[in-house]
Scaffold this motif. Structure first.
Motif, PDB file in Angstrom:
ATOM      1  N   ILE A 134       0.846  -1.191   0.000  1.00 34.16           N
ATOM      2  CA  ILE A 134       0.000   0.000   0.000  1.00 34.16           C
ATOM      3  C   ILE A 134       0.886   1.247   0.000  1.00 34.16           C
ATOM      4  CG2 ILE A 134      -1.687   1.348   1.323  1.00 34.16           C
ATOM      5  CD1 ILE A 134      -2.712  -1.385   2.409  1.00 34.16           C
ATOM      6  N   ASP A 135       1.944   1.232   0.818  1.00 36.02           N
ATOM      7  CA  ASP A 135       2.858   2.371   0.884  1.00 36.02           C
ATOM      8  C   ASP A 135       3.514   2.622  -0.473  1.00 36.02           C
ATOM      9  OD1 ASP A 135       4.314   4.448   2.407  1.00 36.02           O
ATOM     10  OD2 ASP A 135       6.049   3.180   1.985  1.00 36.02           O
ATOM     11  N   ASP A 175       1.480  12.315   2.051  1.00 38.87           N
ATOM     12  CA  ASP A 175       2.601  12.176   2.985  1.00 38.87           C
ATOM     13  C   ASP A 175       2.090  11.749   4.360  1.00 38.87           C
ATOM     14  OD1 ASP A 175       4.539  12.888   1.091  1.00 38.87           O
ATOM     15  OD2 ASP A 175       4.514  15.009   1.680  1.00 38.87           O
ATOM     16  N   SER A 176       0.960  12.318   4.767  1.00 38.19           N
ATOM     17  CA  SER A 176       0.359  11.945   6.058  1.00 38.19           C
ATOM     18  C   SER A 176      -0.102  10.492   6.049  1.00 38.19           C
ATOM     19  CB  SER A 176      -0.825  12.863   6.378  1.00 38.19           C
ATOM     20  OG  SER A 176      -0.392  14.198   6.534  1.00 38.19           O
ATOM     21  N   VAL A 177      -0.661  10.043   4.931  1.00 36.94           N
ATOM     22  CA  VAL A 177      -1.089   8.649   4.807  1.00 36.94           C
ATOM     23  C   VAL A 177       0.112   7.729   4.962  1.00 36.94           C
ATOM     24  CG1 VAL A 177      -1.999   6.920   3.198  1.00 36.94           C
ATOM     25  CG2 VAL A 177      -3.110   9.151   3.401  1.00 36.94           C
ATOM     26  N   ARG A 178       1.222   8.072   4.314  1.00 35.51           N
ATOM     27  CA  ARG A 178       2.420   7.234   4.413  1.00 35.51           C
ATOM     28  C   ARG A 178       2.939   7.180   5.845  1.00 35.51           C
ATOM     29  NH1 ARG A 178       6.952   8.103   0.574  1.00 35.51           N
ATOM     30  NH2 ARG A 178       7.369   5.967   1.190  1.00 35.51           N
ATOM     31  N   ALA A 179       2.862   8.297   6.554  1.00 35.38           N
ATOM     32  CA  ALA A 179       3.295   8.317   7.954  1.00 35.38           C
ATOM     33  C   ALA A 179       2.390   7.422   8.801  1.00 35.38           C
ATOM     34  CB  ALA A 179       3.298   9.745   8.488  1.00 35.38           C
ATOM     35  N   LEU A 180       1.099   7.451   8.530  1.00 34.70           N
ATOM     36  CA  LEU A 180       0.171   6.586   9.267  1.00 34.70           C
ATOM     37  C   LEU A 180       0.433   5.111   8.972  1.00 34.70           C
ATOM     38  CD1 LEU A 180      -3.134   8.630   8.896  1.00 34.70           C
ATOM     39  CD2 LEU A 180      -1.863   8.199  11.014  1.00 34.70           C
ATOM     40  N   LEU A 181       0.805   4.798   7.736  1.00 37.68           N
ATOM     41  CA  LEU A 181       1.139   3.412   7.409  1.00 37.68           C
ATOM     42  C   LEU A 181       2.384   2.964   8.174  1.00 37.68           C
ATOM     43  CD1 LEU A 181       0.428   3.424   3.574  1.00 37.68           C
ATOM     44  CD2 LEU A 181      -0.870   2.214   5.342  1.00 37.68           C
ATOM     45  N   ASP A 182       3.361   3.852   8.321  1.00 38.43           N
ATOM     46  CA  ASP A 182       4.532   3.528   9.143  1.00 38.43           C
ATOM     47  C   ASP A 182       4.119   3.266  10.587  1.00 38.43           C
ATOM     48  OD1 ASP A 182       6.476   3.590   7.174  1.00 38.43           O
ATOM     49  OD2 ASP A 182       7.002   5.686   7.543  1.00 38.43           O
ATOM     50  N   ASP A 183       3.207   4.102  11.091  1.00 41.62           N
ATOM     51  CA  ASP A 183       2.709   3.906  12.451  1.00 41.62           C
ATOM     52  C   ASP A 183       1.989   2.564  12.581  1.00 41.62           C
ATOM     53  OD1 ASP A 183       3.698   6.412  13.082  1.00 41.62           O
ATOM     54  OD2 ASP A 183       1.733   7.404  13.056  1.00 41.62           O
TER      55      ASP A 183
END
Length: 84
Positions: free
Chosen positions: A18-19, A56-64
């Protein structure tokens, strides 16, 4: 390894997929934003850059989510199955 019915390695790979997809969409959004601005469409360019920031925020949430997956799997009190 499966924990509480979840293959955590596969689950993490799916989050990575997804990322990767979001990363590609971010690149396209970035390019389109610059094309719009270069053509004099400042409002469109600004909106596309806002969308880029949201991605960018979505990618950060995926990392979380990946970090949370590791934590939840470690703290899970259920059954753990390992391939031997």
């Amino acid at each position: 390894m499966c924990t509480n019915g979840i293959n955590t390695a596969q689950f993490e790979q799916m989050i990575d997929q997804i990322d990767d997809h979001i990363k590609l969409e971010r690149r396209w959004t970035h390019n389109l934003g610059h094309q719009a601005e270069d053509a004099g469409y400042q409002t469109v360019g600004a909106k596309l850059h806002e969308a880029m920031a949201a991605l960018d925020s979505v990618r950060a949430l995926l990392d979380d989510a990946k970090d949370a997956l590791e934590d939840d799997a470690r703290d899970a009190s259920g059954v753990t199955v390992e391939l031997v």
